[in-house]
Design an enzyme around this catalytic site. Structure first.
Site: not given
Ligand SMILES: NC(=O)c1ccc[n+]([C@@H]2O[C@H](COP(=O)([O-])OP(=O)(O)OC[C@H]3O[C@@H](n4cnc5c(N)ncnc54)[C@H](OP(=O)(O)O)[C@@H]3O)[C@@H](O)[C@H]2O)c1
Length: 265
Positions: A89, A131, A150, A104, A68, A241, A213
């Site tokens: 996105n 996100a 975080n 988003d 993204k 979204q 989700y």
């Molecule tokens: N419902 C929807 O429409 C929608 C839309 C967008 C995204 N999402 C979902 O949102 C989630 C995050 O997506 P993103 O795009 O934001 O990903 P991202 O940019 O890769 O960010 C991931 C986040 O999760 C944290 N994280 C990952 N593993 C962890 C762990 N084991 N313990 C604690 N923190 C952890 C990371 O922390 P660090 O900074 O410490 O690495 C970071 O804050 C995904 O599951 C995605 O599918 C859903």
């Protein structure tokens, strides 16, 4: 010949977008004009994939983890909201010019606002990735009071600085008991039965929003329900979204109930 729309990511297995958008094309009787596919794109092929969007005249693209942010440099134009969020996105191809949007943030806001007025509410936002950035942007516009938690404190600090809110380490999660709304914007719980929050910190008066989700009933959602909290599901954000994306891709009003049903079933 059908116009192609596409979801890309790495991996892309969990994407429900093709199901949702193809059902919407069918409902509006335009499934003979549009088709929605998904493709796994390796990082080293991302630039070529975007050039291919022009080459194959792909009309719309949904971009997911981990592209993204990095995708922005390959686009011709970035919409103002997406620019401020720092993530795209959704890409629309109009006459060979690619414009990046972010749906988003509106998706998350619409899902939340179905349950609660956001102005003045205390929000614990867990996560500082793509996100989380979109959600902070929306919440800030609505006057919520946000604290970011975080795992990587540097990323929390950066995000908090950009949107002038508080931040802290995940180890201080006990603070969430005093908050109104708790949002999991990490990927914890995605395809695994894990929660980023110990259930001893969940309360009946909390509104719990899990952006994950897949699965629909995450461990966090199950435990929040056991405590009697109000729930906002990740699929609701995905739906709203997706509705905004559909309208950008086709210029038509999205059949929202059809799209909702595909995600709920
Ligand atoms: N419902 C929807 O429409 C929608 C839309 C967008 C995204 N999402 C979902 O949102 C989630 C995050 O997506 P993103 O795009 O934001 O990903 P991202 O940019 O890769 O960010 C991931 C986040 O999760 C944290 N994280 C990952 N593993 C962890 C762990 N084991 N313990 C604690 N923190 C952890 C990371 O922390 P660090 O900074 O410490 O690495 C970071 O804050 C995904 O599951 C995605 O599918 C859903």
């Amino acid at each position: 010949m059908k116009k192609i729309c596409l979801s890309i990511g790495y991996p892309i297995k969990h994407s429900l977008s093709p199901l949702m958008h193809n059902a919407a094309f069918k409902k509006l009787g335009i499934d003979d004009q549009f088709i929605y596919l998904s493709a796994e794109v390796k990082p080293e092929n991302l630039k070529m994939a975007i050039e291919g969007m022009k080459g194959f005249d792909i009309k719309g693209m949904s971009v997911t983890i981990p592209y993204k942010q990095v995708i922005m440099k390959y686009l011709d134009k970035i919409d103002k909201d997406a620019e401020t969020i720092g993530a795209v996105n959704t890409i629309v191809n109009k006459d060979g010019k690619l414009t990046g949007y972010n749906t988003d943030w509106t998706g998350a806001l619409t899902a939340l606002e179905k349950r609660v007025k956001l102005k003045g509410k205390k929000v614990a936002l867990i996560g500082a990735g793509g996100a989380a950035r979109a959600i902070v942007y929306g919440l800030t516009k609505k006057g919520a009071i946000i604290k970011i938690f975080n795992r990587s404190i540097d990323k929390a600090k950066q995000l908090a600085k950009a949107f002038r809110c508080e931040y802290t380490d995940l180890k201080y999660l006990d603070e969430i008991v005093k908050m109104d709304i708790i949002i999991n914007a990490t990927s914890v719980g995605m395809n695994k039965d894990k929660s980023p929050i110990d259930k001893k910190f969940l309360r009946e008066n909390h509104i719990i929003f899990d952006v994950v989700y897949s699965p629909k009933e995450t461990k966090l959602i199950r435990e929040a329900k056991q405590k009697g909290a109000k729930i906002v599901y990740g699929y609701e954000m995905l739906l709203y979204q997706g509705i905004a994306q559909f309208e950008l891709y086709t210029g038509m009003k999205a059949p929202s109930e059809t799209m909702r049903k595909t995600l709920e079933d």
